[in-house]
Write a protein that holds these residues in place. Structure first.
Motif, PDB file in Angstrom:
ATOM      1  N   LEU A   9       0.840  -1.193   0.000  1.00 22.07           N
ATOM      2  CA  LEU A   9       0.000   0.000   0.000  1.00 22.07           C
ATOM      3  C   LEU A   9       0.871   1.236   0.000  1.00 22.07           C
ATOM      4  O   LEU A   9       1.822   1.337   0.778  1.00 22.07           O
ATOM      5  N   VAL A  10       0.569   2.182  -0.890  1.00 19.07           N
ATOM      6  CA  VAL A  10       1.211   3.498  -0.876  1.00 19.07           C
ATOM      7  C   VAL A  10       0.265   4.447  -0.157  1.00 19.07           C
ATOM      8  O   VAL A  10      -0.843   4.704  -0.620  1.00 19.07           O
ATOM      9  N   LEU A  11       0.684   4.941   0.989  1.00 18.92           N
ATOM     10  CA  LEU A  11      -0.192   5.746   1.830  1.00 18.92           C
ATOM     11  C   LEU A  11      -0.379   7.154   1.286  1.00 18.92           C
ATOM     12  O   LEU A  11       0.555   7.767   0.766  1.00 18.92           O
ATOM     13  N   ASN A  12      -1.599   7.646   1.406  1.00 18.61           N
ATOM     14  CA  ASN A  12      -1.952   9.016   1.041  1.00 18.61           C
ATOM     15  C   ASN A  12      -2.140   9.793   2.335  1.00 18.61           C
ATOM     16  O   ASN A  12      -3.047   9.505   3.113  1.00 18.61           O
ATOM     17  N   ARG A  13      -1.284  10.768   2.570  1.00 21.34           N
ATOM     18  CA  ARG A  13      -1.298  11.479   3.852  1.00 21.34           C
ATOM     19  C   ARG A  13      -2.520  12.364   4.020  1.00 21.34           C
ATOM     20  O   ARG A  13      -2.747  12.924   5.096  1.00 21.34           O
TER      21      ARG A  13
END
Length: 250
Positions: A9-13
């Motif tokens: 997962l690439v986190l979206n801040r």
């Protein structure tokens, strides 16, 4: 990890971390293979996998436990419920993983695919081509076999060149585009409206002609702003509802 291995997962801040993690893990659970382990890694292992704190991971697991997807046992660990299935309504906060989770957990049959002229109602999305690659899929409940929705996807030919139709029987289109084909998805716009079942929809979904259905249109854009896929999905009106939560910015 020796237990069930979730997707990356690439986190979206800009979105709550616990929510993004729960959506990603939900998609992994619902899209798992039949022989996948039911035992989840420890909270610490999952937190390290997603790059979040243990407290954030704990909150994400609590969300999935409340939905009945997992069960937690002191000293034994956390396990996927064998009959885990998606429930409705669904909450969407705008992440790509939320879209993947919403599409997961059903048995999918590819009814057909091939090159076709761009439909007139989709011409605005594909101004640079005259043909798209069209895919038609029927989704059914994994336990009962009852049809739940059917989808038509119009995919840009440049993107479809790297798409194996067999993958669409294993994973949702969004996941295949992102994780298999390698499309860098920037956004997806969703529209859901009430319609009446036409003859094809009534036959595929096994509902009366002109009965209410939910008609979903999802337009997927890559990082260059190009439309790579337009999905038109017809859901049985007696099986689905959608809840969208708008988070205030701070």
């Amino acid at each position: 990890m020796t237990a069930f291995a979730p997707d990356s997962l690439v986190l979206n801040r800009k979105l709550p971390l616990w929510y993004q993690v729960s959506q990603s893990l939900r998609a992994s659970i619902l899209g798992r293979t039949p022989d996948a382990s039911l035992r989840l890694p420890t909270e610490e292992q999952l937190a390290a996998h997603y790059g979040v704190s243990v407290l954030t991971m704990r909150q994400a697991l609590k969300e999935l436990e409340e939905e009945g997807l997992i069960s937690r046992h002191r000293r034994r660990g956390t396990f996927i419920e064998p009959g885990a299935r998606r429930s409705s309504p669904r909450r969407l906060l705008g992440s790509i993983d939320a879209i993947v989770a919403q599409q997961s957990g059903e048995r999918t049959t590819v009814l057909g695919h091939g090159t076709a002229p761009v439909p007139g109602e989709l011409a605005e999305f594909f101004p640079d081509v005259t043909e798209v690659v069209a895919y038609k899929r029927l989704r059914s409940d994994g336990e009962t076999g009852e049809p739940t929705n059917w989808a038509e996807n119009a995919v840009h030919p440049d993107v479809a060149a790297g798409l194996d139709p067999a993958d669409l029987e294993r994973w949702p289109m969004t996941k295949v585009l992102r994780d298999v084909v390698g499309v860098r998805i920037s956004r997806i716009t969703d529209t859901v409206e009430a319609r009446l079942a036409d003859p094809e929809t009534a036959a595929l979904l096994q509902v009366p002609l002109l009965s209410p259905i939910l008609h979903y249109t999802g337009v997927t854009y890559d990082e260059d702003g190009r439309v790579v896929d337009v999905a038109r999905i017809r859901y049985r009106g007696d099986r689905f509802s959608f809840t969208v939560t708008v988070e205030a910015s701070h």
